[in-house]
Design a protein around this motif. Structure first.
Motif, short mmCIF file in Angstrom:
data_model
loop_
_atom_site.label_atom_id
_atom_site.label_comp_id
_atom_site.label_asym_id
_atom_site.label_seq_id
_atom_site.Cartn_x
_atom_site.Cartn_y
_atom_site.Cartn_z
N THR A 1 1.55 -3.89 -2.51
CA THR A 1 2.35 -2.74 -2.91
C THR A 1 2.34 -2.66 -4.43
O THR A 1 2.50 -3.67 -5.11
N ALA A 2 2.13 -1.46 -4.94
CA ALA A 2 2.10 -1.23 -6.39
C ALA A 2 2.42 0.24 -6.64
O ALA A 2 2.84 0.96 -5.74
N GLY A 3 2.17 0.66 -7.86
CA GLY A 3 2.36 2.06 -8.22
C GLY A 3 1.33 2.95 -7.54
O GLY A 3 0.42 2.47 -6.86
N SER A 4 1.46 4.24 -7.78
CA SER A 4 0.60 5.20 -7.08
C SER A 4 -0.74 5.45 -7.76
O SER A 4 -1.56 6.18 -7.23
N GLU A 5 -0.97 4.84 -8.90
CA GLU A 5 -2.25 4.96 -9.61
C GLU A 5 -2.81 3.56 -9.83
O GLU A 5 -2.05 2.62 -10.04
N GLY B 1 -3.81 0.30 -11.48
CA GLY B 1 -3.32 -0.33 -12.69
C GLY B 1 -1.83 -0.23 -12.87
O GLY B 1 -1.26 -0.91 -13.73
N SER B 2 -1.17 0.59 -12.07
CA SER B 2 0.28 0.77 -12.24
C SER B 2 1.04 -0.21 -11.37
O SER B 2 0.60 -0.62 -10.31
N CYS C 1 3.61 2.62 -3.43
CA CYS C 1 2.45 2.83 -2.57
C CYS C 1 1.93 1.51 -2.03
O CYS C 1 1.95 0.50 -2.73
N THR C 2 1.45 1.52 -0.80
CA THR C 2 0.73 0.38 -0.25
C THR C 2 -0.76 0.62 -0.47
O THR C 2 -1.27 1.71 -0.19
N TRP D 1 -6.04 -6.11 -11.74
CA TRP D 1 -4.85 -5.53 -11.13
C TRP D 1 -4.83 -5.79 -9.63
O TRP D 1 -3.79 -6.14 -9.06
N ILE D 2 -5.96 -5.64 -8.97
CA ILE D 2 -6.05 -5.91 -7.52
C ILE D 2 -5.71 -7.37 -7.23
O ILE D 2 -5.01 -7.68 -6.28
#
Length: 180
Positions: A102-106, A108-109, A114-115, A70-71
């Motif tokens: 930038t991705a979701g707040s958890e 894997g999301s 969120c940054t 994911w990262i």
């Protein structure tokens, strides 16, 4: 923290390979590229072969781990080895974050909630349990990651929430928390 020349080269090689993977380098090229980078650093013989195994093992752990993958996922706004130079905290500094996206707040999301600022660490367990190790590492590196968050906000004026994370390629483990 300062490490031996060998440890610094191993860490730099892992960082370079993770950056290459995030830009689409095929995983089948890992050993070849690792060997190239390590030879440039004057590794040879058994030291070279052992280092190639150590480096590719860590990078393959990251690529197999859901959080590591994911990262490394390709994103239009993601940057590896993102660097800022400016007046931060009253002094001229150059800061370099391993991965910002930038991705979701958890973990894997997906999304744009969120940054994320991720720093890769090649640290390994040294006789302590995992939770104690992660606590000690977080305590050690939080000030550095907070400098990155403050610099990013100063440069971008970013009002998105920021999450900070330490990713351990050897362990395939992400430790994360909010910068807010």
């Amino acid at each position: 923290p300062e490490g031996s020349r060998h440890a610094r080269i191993i860490g730099s090689t892992v960082h370079a390979l993770l950056d290459s993977l995030s830009q689409g380098m095929p995983p089948v090229s890992l050993k070849y590229r690792a060997r190239q980078l390590l030879r440039q650093a004057a590794f040879s013989g058994k030291v070279l072969e052992d280092a190639v195994q150590e480096v590719t093992g860590a990078v393959e752990n990251c690529a197999r781990d859901p959080h590591g993958a994911w990262i490394l996922r390709r994103r239009s706004d993601a940057e590896s080895e993102m660097s800022w130079t400016g007046w931060f905290e009253g002094q001229l500094q150059t800061l370099r974050a391993d991965r910002v996206f930038t991705a979701g707040s958890e973990p894997g999301s997906e999304g744009s909630d969120c940054t994320w600022i991720i720093d890769y660490k090649m640290s390994a367990l040294s006789g302590e349990d995992l939770e104690a190790f992660l606590y000690r590492q977080r305590d050690l590196y939080t000030p550095q990651l907070m400098r990155y968050a403050n610099a990013l906000r100063a440069v971008r004026g970013n009002d998105l929430p920021i999450h900070l994370g330490l990713y351990y390629p050897r362990l395939g483990k992400l430790d994360w928390w909010s910068a807010d």
